[in-house]
Design an enzyme around this catalytic site. Structure first.
Site, PDB file in Angstrom:
ATOM      1  N   GLU A 178     123.268 130.888  30.170  1.00  0.00           N
ATOM      2  CA  GLU A 178     122.142 129.996  30.479  1.00  0.00           C
ATOM      3  C   GLU A 178     122.186 128.725  29.620  1.00  0.00           C
ATOM      4  O   GLU A 178     121.290 128.458  28.821  1.00  0.00           O
ATOM      5  CB  GLU A 178     120.818 130.737  30.291  1.00  0.00           C
ATOM      6  CG  GLU A 178     120.714 131.937  31.215  1.00  0.00           C
ATOM      7  CD  GLU A 178     119.356 132.629  31.231  1.00  0.00           C
ATOM      8  OE1 GLU A 178     119.007 133.211  32.262  1.00  0.00           O
ATOM      9  OE2 GLU A 178     118.649 132.582  30.221  1.00  0.00           O
ATOM     10  N   GLU A 369     123.019 137.680  37.008  1.00  0.00           N
ATOM     11  CA  GLU A 369     121.792 138.341  36.542  1.00  0.00           C
ATOM     12  C   GLU A 369     120.759 138.277  37.645  1.00  0.00           C
ATOM     13  O   GLU A 369     120.495 137.206  38.202  1.00  0.00           O
ATOM     14  CB  GLU A 369     121.184 137.627  35.326  1.00  0.00           C
ATOM     15  CG  GLU A 369     121.875 137.887  34.033  1.00  0.00           C
ATOM     16  CD  GLU A 369     121.116 137.304  32.846  1.00  0.00           C
ATOM     17  OE1 GLU A 369     119.867 137.217  32.891  1.00  0.00           O
ATOM     18  OE2 GLU A 369     121.790 136.925  31.875  1.00  0.00           O
TER      19      GLU A 369
HETATM   20  C1  BGP Z   1     117.854 135.958  30.962  1.00  0.00           C
HETATM   21  C2  BGP Z   1     118.748 136.314  29.801  1.00  0.00           C
HETATM   22  C3  BGP Z   1     118.959 137.768  29.578  1.00  0.00           C
HETATM   23  C4  BGP Z   1     117.819 138.646  29.972  1.00  0.00           C
HETATM   24  C5  BGP Z   1     117.062 138.207  31.195  1.00  0.00           C
HETATM   25  C6  BGP Z   1     115.748 138.914  31.427  1.00  0.00           C
HETATM   26  O1  BGP Z   1     117.224 134.763  30.724  1.00  0.00           O
HETATM   27  O2  BGP Z   1     120.028 135.748  29.993  1.00  0.00           O
HETATM   28  O3  BGP Z   1     119.452 137.969  28.291  1.00  0.00           O
HETATM   29  O4  BGP Z   1     117.164 139.224  28.978  1.00  0.00           O
HETATM   30  O5  BGP Z   1     116.801 136.833  31.202  1.00  0.00           O
HETATM   31  O6  BGP Z   1     114.782 138.419  30.565  1.00  0.00           O
HETATM   32  P1  BGP Z   1     113.855 139.326  29.678  1.00  0.00           P
HETATM   33  O7  BGP Z   1     114.750 140.177  28.870  1.00  0.00           O
HETATM   34  O8  BGP Z   1     113.082 138.397  28.874  1.00  0.00           O
HETATM   35  O9  BGP Z   1     113.040 140.105  30.644  1.00  0.00           O
END
Ligand code: BGP
Length: 471
Positions: A178, A369
Protein backbone atom coordinates in the site's frame (compact mmCIF):
# COMPACT_ATOMS: atom_id res chain seq x y z
CA UNK A 1 -22.51 -23.18 -12.70
CA UNK A 2 -20.00 -21.28 -14.82
CA UNK A 3 -16.92 -23.13 -15.90
CA UNK A 4 -13.56 -22.13 -17.27
CA UNK A 5 -13.82 -18.45 -16.45
CA UNK A 6 -10.81 -18.27 -14.16
CA UNK A 7 -7.57 -19.08 -15.98
CA UNK A 8 -5.97 -22.45 -15.15
CA UNK A 9 -2.97 -20.75 -13.61
CA UNK A 10 -5.08 -18.38 -11.48
CA UNK A 11 -3.26 -17.74 -8.21
CA UNK A 12 -5.92 -18.70 -5.65
CA UNK A 13 -4.76 -18.27 -2.10
CA UNK A 14 -4.45 -16.13 0.96
CA UNK A 15 -2.46 -13.19 2.25
CA UNK A 16 -0.72 -12.42 5.53
CA UNK A 17 2.05 -10.05 6.60
CA UNK A 18 5.12 -11.02 8.61
CA UNK A 19 4.53 -8.57 11.45
CA UNK A 20 0.89 -9.55 11.88
CA UNK A 21 1.49 -13.29 12.17
CA UNK A 22 5.07 -14.27 12.96
CA UNK A 23 5.50 -13.10 16.53
CA UNK A 24 9.04 -14.04 17.69
CA UNK A 25 9.71 -10.31 17.63
CA UNK A 26 13.12 -10.57 19.31
CA UNK A 27 14.14 -14.09 18.38
CA UNK A 28 17.15 -15.27 16.32
CA UNK A 29 18.68 -11.84 16.07
CA UNK A 30 15.62 -9.95 14.86
CA UNK A 31 15.67 -6.20 15.48
CA UNK A 32 12.78 -3.98 16.56
CA UNK A 33 10.46 -2.73 13.82
CA UNK A 34 7.76 -0.08 13.88
CA UNK A 35 5.14 -2.82 14.17
CA UNK A 36 6.75 -4.03 17.40
CA UNK A 37 5.98 -0.66 18.99
CA UNK A 38 2.32 -0.50 18.01
CA UNK A 39 -0.23 -0.91 20.77
CA UNK A 40 -3.77 -2.28 20.62
CA UNK A 41 -6.52 0.35 20.31
CA UNK A 42 -10.33 0.08 20.24
CA UNK A 43 -12.36 0.22 17.03
CA UNK A 44 -12.59 3.68 15.54
CA UNK A 45 -9.30 4.96 16.94
CA UNK A 46 -5.94 5.24 15.25
CA UNK A 47 -3.17 2.88 16.24
CA UNK A 48 -0.55 4.40 18.51
CA UNK A 49 3.18 3.73 18.68
CA UNK A 50 5.59 4.04 21.59
CA UNK A 51 9.15 5.19 20.95
CA UNK A 52 10.68 2.07 22.44
CA UNK A 53 9.46 -1.16 23.96
CA UNK A 54 8.12 -0.21 27.39
CA UNK A 55 7.56 -2.56 30.31
CA UNK A 56 3.92 -3.04 31.23
CA UNK A 57 2.59 -2.19 27.76
CA UNK A 58 0.93 -4.87 25.68
CA UNK A 59 2.26 -5.12 22.11
CA UNK A 60 0.09 -7.57 20.14
CA UNK A 61 2.58 -8.03 17.28
CA UNK A 62 5.23 -9.40 19.63
CA UNK A 63 3.38 -12.69 19.63
CA UNK A 64 1.34 -12.45 16.41
CA UNK A 65 -0.23 -15.86 15.99
CA UNK A 66 3.08 -17.69 16.55
CA UNK A 67 3.43 -18.31 12.83
CA UNK A 68 7.20 -18.34 13.30
CA UNK A 69 6.86 -21.62 15.19
CA UNK A 70 3.60 -22.89 13.64
CA UNK A 71 4.09 -22.17 9.96
CA UNK A 72 4.29 -25.80 8.88
CA UNK A 73 0.99 -26.60 10.53
CA UNK A 74 -0.55 -23.49 8.95
CA UNK A 75 0.82 -24.27 5.49
CA UNK A 76 -0.63 -27.78 5.79
CA UNK A 77 -4.05 -26.20 6.38
CA UNK A 78 -3.60 -23.80 3.45
CA UNK A 79 -2.63 -26.78 1.32
CA UNK A 80 -5.74 -28.62 2.46
CA UNK A 81 -7.78 -25.69 1.10
CA UNK A 82 -5.87 -26.06 -2.16
CA UNK A 83 -3.94 -22.77 -2.04
CA UNK A 84 -1.84 -22.12 -5.11
CA UNK A 85 -0.33 -18.96 -3.61
CA UNK A 86 0.49 -17.43 -0.27
CA UNK A 87 1.23 -13.75 -0.04
CA UNK A 88 3.46 -12.87 2.89
CA UNK A 89 6.24 -10.40 3.60
CA UNK A 90 9.84 -10.56 4.69
CA UNK A 91 10.36 -8.82 7.98
CA UNK A 92 13.18 -6.38 7.20
CA UNK A 93 14.49 -6.53 10.79
CA UNK A 94 14.99 -10.30 10.62
CA UNK A 95 17.45 -9.71 7.78
CA UNK A 96 18.98 -6.40 8.86
CA UNK A 97 18.10 -5.96 12.55
CA UNK A 98 18.94 -2.25 12.56
CA UNK A 99 18.53 -1.70 8.84
CA UNK A 100 21.97 -0.27 8.10
CA UNK A 101 24.29 -3.24 8.73
CA UNK A 102 26.85 -4.36 6.19
CA UNK A 103 26.03 -8.05 6.46
CA UNK A 104 22.65 -9.69 6.84
CA UNK A 105 21.53 -11.86 9.74
CA UNK A 106 21.87 -15.44 8.54
CA UNK A 107 19.28 -16.77 10.99
CA UNK A 108 16.68 -14.45 9.47
CA UNK A 109 17.52 -15.51 5.93
CA UNK A 110 17.39 -19.13 7.01
CA UNK A 111 13.85 -18.73 8.39
CA UNK A 112 12.56 -17.52 5.01
CA UNK A 113 14.56 -20.20 3.17
CA UNK A 114 12.72 -22.79 5.23
CA UNK A 115 9.36 -21.05 4.88
CA UNK A 116 9.59 -20.77 1.10
CA UNK A 117 10.87 -24.36 0.80
CA UNK A 118 7.91 -25.53 2.86
CA UNK A 119 5.54 -23.53 0.62
CA UNK A 120 6.90 -25.36 -2.42
CA UNK A 121 6.60 -28.72 -0.69
CA UNK A 122 2.90 -27.93 -0.49
CA UNK A 123 2.72 -26.67 -4.06
CA UNK A 124 2.16 -23.11 -2.86
CA UNK A 125 3.77 -20.23 -4.76
CA UNK A 126 5.03 -17.52 -2.39
CA UNK A 127 4.09 -13.95 -3.33
CA UNK A 128 6.42 -11.78 -1.30
CA UNK A 129 6.14 -8.16 -0.19
CA UNK A 130 9.45 -6.56 0.70
CA UNK A 131 8.08 -3.99 3.10
CA UNK A 132 4.72 -4.48 4.75
CA UNK A 133 4.40 -1.90 7.53
CA UNK A 134 7.57 -3.03 9.31
CA UNK A 135 10.28 -0.34 9.16
CA UNK A 136 13.38 -0.96 11.29
CA UNK A 137 13.02 1.21 14.38
CA UNK A 138 16.75 1.94 14.43
CA UNK A 139 16.32 3.71 11.09
CA UNK A 140 13.51 5.77 12.57
CA UNK A 141 15.63 6.69 15.59
CA UNK A 142 18.78 7.51 13.64
CA UNK A 143 17.60 8.71 10.24
CA UNK A 144 13.98 9.65 10.88
CA UNK A 145 12.73 6.80 8.71
CA UNK A 146 11.64 7.56 5.18
CA UNK A 147 12.23 11.28 5.66
CA UNK A 148 15.85 10.55 4.90
CA UNK A 149 17.32 9.90 1.47
CA UNK A 150 19.66 7.42 3.14
CA UNK A 151 16.69 5.04 3.34
CA UNK A 152 16.91 4.43 -0.40
CA UNK A 153 20.30 2.73 -0.01
CA UNK A 154 19.24 0.73 3.02
CA UNK A 155 16.17 -0.53 1.20
CA UNK A 156 18.18 -1.30 -1.93
CA UNK A 157 20.58 -3.36 0.10
CA UNK A 158 17.72 -5.21 1.79
CA UNK A 159 15.94 -5.77 -1.53
CA UNK A 160 19.05 -7.00 -3.32
CA UNK A 161 19.95 -9.28 -0.44
CA UNK A 162 16.60 -11.05 -0.39
CA UNK A 163 16.10 -11.11 -4.16
CA UNK A 164 19.48 -12.72 -4.67
CA UNK A 165 18.95 -15.17 -1.85
CA UNK A 166 15.39 -16.22 -2.75
CA UNK A 167 15.04 -15.65 -6.49
CA UNK A 168 14.93 -19.38 -7.21
CA UNK A 169 12.13 -19.83 -4.66
CA UNK A 170 10.11 -16.66 -5.18
CA UNK A 171 8.86 -15.55 -8.57
CA UNK A 172 6.25 -12.95 -7.54
CA UNK A 173 7.39 -9.89 -5.62
CA UNK A 174 5.76 -6.68 -4.44
CA UNK A 175 7.91 -3.80 -3.21
CA UNK A 176 5.94 -1.69 -0.68
CA UNK A 177 2.60 -2.69 0.76
CA UNK A 178 0.00 0.00 0.00
CA UNK A 179 2.57 2.54 -1.14
CA UNK A 180 -0.10 5.27 -1.17
CA UNK A 181 -0.56 4.96 2.60
CA UNK A 182 2.64 6.83 3.47
CA UNK A 183 0.75 10.12 3.13
CA UNK A 184 -2.19 8.81 5.20
CA UNK A 185 -0.43 6.98 7.99
CA UNK A 186 3.28 7.81 7.82
CA UNK A 187 4.21 5.98 11.01
CA UNK A 188 2.64 2.74 9.90
CA UNK A 189 3.87 2.92 6.32
CA UNK A 190 7.15 4.75 6.72
CA UNK A 191 8.28 4.60 10.33
CA UNK A 192 8.11 8.36 10.53
CA UNK A 193 5.95 10.72 12.53
CA UNK A 194 4.82 13.55 10.23
CA UNK A 195 1.64 15.58 10.77
CA UNK A 196 -0.82 14.90 7.95
CA UNK A 197 -0.96 18.62 7.22
CA UNK A 198 2.76 18.76 6.41
CA UNK A 199 2.67 17.92 2.72
CA UNK A 200 6.27 18.92 2.11
CA UNK A 201 7.60 16.24 4.45
CA UNK A 202 4.97 13.64 3.56
CA UNK A 203 5.53 13.81 -0.18
CA UNK A 204 9.29 13.88 0.27
CA UNK A 205 9.11 10.62 2.22
CA UNK A 206 6.80 9.22 -0.47
CA UNK A 207 9.29 10.23 -3.15
CA UNK A 208 12.10 8.36 -1.43
CA UNK A 209 9.93 5.25 -1.20
CA UNK A 210 9.04 5.52 -4.88
CA UNK A 211 12.68 5.84 -5.87
CA UNK A 212 13.72 2.98 -3.59
CA UNK A 213 10.99 0.79 -5.02
CA UNK A 214 12.02 1.61 -8.59
CA UNK A 215 15.70 0.92 -7.89
CA UNK A 216 15.00 -2.51 -6.44
CA UNK A 217 12.55 -3.29 -9.26
CA UNK A 218 15.09 -2.35 -11.94
CA UNK A 219 17.86 -4.30 -10.20
CA UNK A 220 15.60 -7.34 -9.87
CA UNK A 221 14.64 -7.23 -13.54
CA UNK A 222 18.24 -6.92 -14.60
CA UNK A 223 19.46 -9.85 -12.50
CA UNK A 224 16.44 -12.14 -12.55
CA UNK A 225 14.50 -11.67 -15.78
CA UNK A 226 11.97 -14.32 -14.74
CA UNK A 227 10.98 -12.45 -11.61
CA UNK A 228 7.62 -10.68 -11.71
CA UNK A 229 7.92 -7.54 -9.66
CA UNK A 230 4.75 -5.63 -8.91
CA UNK A 231 3.52 -2.58 -7.07
CA UNK A 232 0.91 -2.70 -4.33
CA UNK A 233 -1.61 0.01 -3.52
CA UNK A 234 -4.68 0.46 -1.42
CA UNK A 235 -7.33 1.07 -4.08
CA UNK A 236 -9.98 3.29 -2.55
CA UNK A 237 -12.42 3.45 -5.44
CA UNK A 238 -14.69 6.41 -4.93
CA UNK A 239 -18.06 7.50 -6.30
CA UNK A 240 -19.19 11.11 -6.69
CA UNK A 241 -21.97 11.76 -4.19
CA UNK A 242 -24.29 13.16 -6.88
CA UNK A 243 -24.17 13.74 -10.63
CA UNK A 244 -23.23 17.38 -10.06
CA UNK A 245 -20.10 18.29 -12.03
CA UNK A 246 -18.59 19.66 -8.84
CA UNK A 247 -18.86 16.24 -7.22
CA UNK A 248 -17.29 14.61 -10.30
CA UNK A 249 -14.38 16.98 -10.02
CA UNK A 250 -14.02 16.31 -6.32
CA UNK A 251 -14.06 12.61 -7.01
CA UNK A 252 -11.38 13.00 -9.68
CA UNK A 253 -9.18 14.93 -7.24
CA UNK A 254 -9.66 12.22 -4.63
CA UNK A 255 -8.60 9.44 -6.99
CA UNK A 256 -5.70 11.53 -8.30
CA UNK A 257 -4.17 11.42 -4.80
CA UNK A 258 -3.83 7.67 -5.27
CA UNK A 259 -2.98 7.52 -8.98
CA UNK A 260 -0.13 9.83 -8.00
CA UNK A 261 1.67 6.68 -6.84
CA UNK A 262 0.57 4.10 -9.38
CA UNK A 263 1.30 6.46 -12.29
CA UNK A 264 4.91 6.67 -11.15
CA UNK A 265 5.28 2.95 -10.54
CA UNK A 266 3.62 1.80 -13.74
CA UNK A 267 4.62 4.60 -16.14
CA UNK A 268 7.97 5.53 -14.67
CA UNK A 269 7.41 9.26 -14.14
CA UNK A 270 5.30 11.71 -12.19
CA UNK A 271 2.22 12.77 -14.13
CA UNK A 272 1.70 16.40 -15.07
CA UNK A 273 -1.16 16.50 -12.62
CA UNK A 274 1.01 15.19 -9.80
CA UNK A 275 3.58 17.91 -10.51
CA UNK A 276 0.86 20.57 -10.51
CA UNK A 277 -0.47 19.19 -7.24
CA UNK A 278 2.96 19.44 -5.64
CA UNK A 279 3.37 22.99 -6.87
CA UNK A 280 -0.08 24.03 -5.70
CA UNK A 281 0.80 22.74 -2.25
CA UNK A 282 4.19 24.46 -2.16
CA UNK A 283 5.98 21.16 -2.11
CA UNK A 284 9.43 21.25 -3.57
CA UNK A 285 10.96 17.79 -3.76
CA UNK A 286 14.57 16.81 -3.41
CA UNK A 287 14.45 15.12 -6.81
CA UNK A 288 17.69 14.33 -8.63
CA UNK A 289 18.43 13.27 -12.21
CA UNK A 290 19.43 9.92 -10.85
CA UNK A 291 15.95 9.64 -9.26
CA UNK A 292 14.35 10.46 -12.59
CA UNK A 293 16.33 7.74 -14.35
CA UNK A 294 15.61 5.24 -11.59
CA UNK A 295 11.87 5.85 -11.80
CA UNK A 296 11.93 5.44 -15.58
CA UNK A 297 13.88 2.19 -15.36
CA UNK A 298 12.04 0.65 -12.45
CA UNK A 299 8.52 0.19 -13.78
CA UNK A 300 6.50 -2.75 -12.52
CA UNK A 301 5.17 -5.92 -14.16
CA UNK A 302 1.80 -5.97 -12.49
CA UNK A 303 -0.48 -4.10 -10.09
CA UNK A 304 -1.33 -5.71 -6.79
CA UNK A 305 -3.98 -3.96 -4.76
CA UNK A 306 -6.03 -4.27 -1.60
CA UNK A 307 -9.76 -3.81 -1.80
CA UNK A 308 -12.17 -3.85 1.11
CA UNK A 309 -14.65 -1.07 0.51
CA UNK A 310 -15.59 1.89 -1.64
CA UNK A 311 -15.68 5.57 -0.80
CA UNK A 312 -17.85 8.59 -1.67
CA UNK A 313 -16.57 12.04 -2.63
CA UNK A 314 -18.58 15.17 -2.15
CA UNK A 315 -17.97 18.80 -3.00
CA UNK A 316 -20.26 20.00 -0.18
CA UNK A 317 -18.14 21.50 2.56
CA UNK A 318 -20.73 20.63 5.19
CA UNK A 319 -20.40 16.89 4.59
CA UNK A 320 -19.26 15.37 7.82
CA UNK A 321 -17.29 12.18 8.04
CA UNK A 322 -19.83 9.48 8.68
CA UNK A 323 -18.08 6.16 8.26
CA UNK A 324 -14.63 4.98 9.07
CA UNK A 325 -12.63 2.84 6.70
CA UNK A 326 -9.33 1.34 5.74
CA UNK A 327 -6.86 4.19 6.46
CA UNK A 328 -9.40 6.69 5.12
CA UNK A 329 -12.65 7.92 6.59
CA UNK A 330 -15.52 9.01 4.40
CA UNK A 331 -19.13 9.68 3.68
CA UNK A 332 -21.86 7.12 4.10
CA UNK A 333 -23.10 5.53 0.88
CA UNK A 334 -26.85 4.96 1.36
CA UNK A 335 -26.81 2.02 -1.06
CA UNK A 336 -24.33 -0.03 0.92
CA UNK A 337 -24.20 -1.93 4.16
CA UNK A 338 -21.26 -1.69 6.47
CA UNK A 339 -19.15 -4.23 8.35
CA UNK A 340 -18.94 -4.32 12.13
CA UNK A 341 -15.96 -2.00 11.77
CA UNK A 342 -18.05 0.37 9.59
CA UNK A 343 -16.28 -0.44 6.32
CA UNK A 344 -18.74 -0.15 3.43
CA UNK A 345 -19.31 -3.48 1.71
CA UNK A 346 -19.34 -3.16 -2.07
CA UNK A 347 -18.58 -6.17 -4.30
CA UNK A 348 -19.38 -4.24 -7.49
CA UNK A 349 -16.71 -1.76 -6.43
CA UNK A 350 -14.17 -4.55 -6.83
CA UNK A 351 -15.25 -5.21 -10.42
CA UNK A 352 -15.07 -1.49 -11.10
CA UNK A 353 -11.64 -1.26 -9.47
CA UNK A 354 -10.26 -4.06 -11.61
CA UNK A 355 -11.61 -2.32 -14.68
CA UNK A 356 -10.35 1.11 -13.74
CA UNK A 357 -6.85 -0.13 -13.03
CA UNK A 358 -6.62 -2.22 -16.17
CA UNK A 359 -8.17 0.46 -18.39
CA UNK A 360 -5.68 2.96 -17.09
CA UNK A 361 -2.52 0.88 -17.14
CA UNK A 362 -3.02 -2.15 -19.39
CA UNK A 363 -0.90 -4.47 -17.30
CA UNK A 364 -2.10 -7.51 -15.29
CA UNK A 365 -3.85 -6.90 -11.99
CA UNK A 366 -3.80 -9.03 -8.86
CA UNK A 367 -6.23 -8.78 -5.92
CA UNK A 368 -3.70 -9.33 -3.15
CA UNK A 369 -6.02 -8.38 -0.26
CA UNK A 370 -9.76 -8.62 0.20
CA UNK A 371 -11.87 -9.88 3.05
CA UNK A 372 -14.27 -9.22 5.88
CA UNK A 373 -13.07 -8.33 9.36
CA UNK A 374 -15.71 -9.62 11.76
CA UNK A 375 -16.20 -10.88 15.30
CA UNK A 376 -16.33 -14.66 15.24
CA UNK A 377 -17.64 -17.01 17.90
CA UNK A 378 -16.03 -20.37 18.40
CA UNK A 379 -18.88 -22.84 18.97
CA UNK A 380 -18.94 -25.90 21.21
CA UNK A 381 -18.31 -27.95 18.07
CA UNK A 382 -15.05 -26.03 17.77
CA UNK A 383 -15.86 -24.24 14.57
CA UNK A 384 -17.19 -20.84 13.54
CA UNK A 385 -20.39 -20.50 11.61
CA UNK A 386 -19.17 -17.60 9.46
CA UNK A 387 -21.78 -17.58 6.74
CA UNK A 388 -21.44 -13.76 6.69
CA UNK A 389 -17.81 -14.18 5.56
CA UNK A 390 -18.78 -16.70 2.90
CA UNK A 391 -21.43 -14.27 1.63
CA UNK A 392 -18.92 -11.41 1.49
CA UNK A 393 -16.23 -13.43 -0.27
CA UNK A 394 -18.66 -15.13 -2.64
CA UNK A 395 -20.00 -11.77 -3.79
CA UNK A 396 -16.53 -10.33 -4.23
CA UNK A 397 -15.26 -13.35 -6.12
CA UNK A 398 -18.27 -13.16 -8.42
CA UNK A 399 -17.24 -9.58 -9.10
CA UNK A 400 -13.73 -10.79 -9.99
CA UNK A 401 -15.25 -13.45 -12.22
CA UNK A 402 -17.37 -10.83 -14.01
CA UNK A 403 -14.35 -8.59 -14.50
CA UNK A 404 -12.57 -11.50 -16.18
CA UNK A 405 -15.46 -12.96 -18.10
CA UNK A 406 -17.50 -9.93 -19.08
CA UNK A 407 -14.89 -7.19 -19.13
CA UNK A 408 -11.79 -9.09 -20.24
CA UNK A 409 -9.57 -7.92 -17.39
CA UNK A 410 -6.44 -10.09 -16.99
CA UNK A 411 -6.59 -10.91 -13.29
CA UNK A 412 -3.59 -12.91 -12.08
CA UNK A 413 -4.97 -14.11 -8.81
CA UNK A 414 -6.85 -13.52 -5.60
CA UNK A 415 -5.29 -13.85 -2.14
CA UNK A 416 -7.89 -13.48 0.60
CA UNK A 417 -6.62 -11.21 3.35
CA UNK A 418 -5.89 -12.77 6.72
CA UNK A 419 -6.60 -16.30 5.49
CA UNK A 420 -5.76 -17.30 9.04
CA UNK A 421 -6.80 -14.93 11.87
CA UNK A 422 -4.08 -12.41 12.62
CA UNK A 423 -3.37 -9.14 14.41
CA UNK A 424 -5.25 -6.25 12.81
CA UNK A 425 -2.99 -3.62 11.24
CA UNK A 426 -5.20 -0.65 12.06
CA UNK A 427 -6.18 -1.54 15.64
CA UNK A 428 -3.94 -4.38 16.83
CA UNK A 429 -7.06 -6.34 17.74
CA UNK A 430 -7.31 -10.11 17.35
CA UNK A 431 -11.09 -9.86 17.58
CA UNK A 432 -11.20 -8.37 14.07
CA UNK A 433 -10.95 -11.70 12.32
CA UNK A 434 -10.65 -12.40 8.59
CA UNK A 435 -9.57 -16.03 8.49
CA UNK A 436 -10.82 -19.34 7.21
CA UNK A 437 -8.93 -20.61 10.25
CA UNK A 438 -9.75 -19.42 13.74
CA UNK A 439 -6.81 -18.79 16.06
CA UNK A 440 -7.55 -18.97 19.77
CA UNK A 441 -6.01 -15.72 20.85
CA UNK A 442 -7.83 -12.80 22.45
CA UNK A 443 -7.34 -9.05 22.40
CA UNK A 444 -5.51 -9.17 25.73
CA UNK A 445 -3.09 -11.81 24.42
CA UNK A 446 -4.61 -14.72 26.31
CA UNK A 447 -5.46 -17.96 24.53
CA UNK A 448 -4.02 -21.30 23.48
CA UNK A 449 -3.11 -20.24 19.91
CA UNK A 450 -4.83 -23.41 18.74
CA UNK A 451 -6.21 -23.41 15.18
CA UNK A 452 -9.80 -24.36 14.24
CA UNK A 453 -11.39 -24.59 10.80
CA UNK A 454 -14.31 -22.24 10.27
CA UNK A 455 -17.24 -23.07 8.03
CA UNK A 456 -15.65 -20.85 5.33
CA UNK A 457 -12.68 -23.23 5.24
CA UNK A 458 -14.56 -25.93 3.31
CA UNK A 459 -16.34 -23.33 1.23
CA UNK A 460 -13.07 -21.78 0.01
CA UNK A 461 -11.63 -25.24 -0.55
CA UNK A 462 -14.45 -26.04 -2.92
CA UNK A 463 -14.11 -22.67 -4.69
CA UNK A 464 -10.47 -23.47 -5.43
CA UNK A 465 -11.17 -27.11 -6.27
CA UNK A 466 -13.71 -26.08 -8.90
CA UNK A 467 -11.56 -23.16 -10.08
CA UNK A 468 -14.39 -20.83 -9.14
CA UNK A 469 -17.09 -22.74 -10.97
CA UNK A 470 -19.17 -23.17 -7.82
CA UNK A 471 -19.44 -19.48 -7.02
C1 BGP B 1 -4.52 -3.37 4.73
C2 BGP B 1 -3.17 -3.83 5.21
C3 BGP B 1 -3.15 -5.14 5.91
C4 BGP B 1 -4.39 -5.48 6.67
C5 BGP B 1 -5.67 -5.02 6.03
C6 BGP B 1 -6.90 -5.10 6.91
O1 BGP B 1 -4.57 -2.00 4.70
O2 BGP B 1 -2.28 -3.95 4.12
O3 BGP B 1 -1.96 -5.27 6.63
O4 BGP B 1 -4.29 -5.48 7.98
O5 BGP B 1 -5.59 -3.71 5.54
O6 BGP B 1 -6.89 -4.05 7.82
P1 BGP B 1 -7.12 -4.24 9.37
O7 BGP B 1 -6.10 -5.21 9.82
O8 BGP B 1 -6.93 -2.92 9.93
O9 BGP B 1 -8.50 -4.76 9.49
Amino acid sequence: MKTNVFPDNFLWGGAIAANQVEGAWNVDGKGVSSADLAVCVPKGTRREYTKQVEAGIYYPNHEGIHFYEHYREDLALFHEMGFKALRTSINWTRIFPNGDEETPNEAGLKFYDDLFDACHEYGIEPVVTLSHYETPQYLTDHYNGWESRRMINFFEKFGQTVLSRFHSKVKYWLTFNEINVITLNPMMAGGVDIPLSDKQRLYQAAHYQLVASAKVTAWGHEHYPDAKIGMMMLYPISYPETCSPADQLENMHFMDQHYYFSDVQVRGAYSNKALKFLKANDVSLDFTDDDRQALAKGTVDYIGFSYYMSMVSSSSPDKKIKVSGNMLDGIQNPYLETSEWDWQIDPTGLRLSLNQLYDRYQIPVFVVENGLGAKDILTEEQTVDDQYRIDYLDAHLKAVRDAIELDGVPVMGYTAWGCIDLVSASTGQMSKRYGFIYVDRNDDGSGSYRRYKKRSFDWYKSVIETNGANL
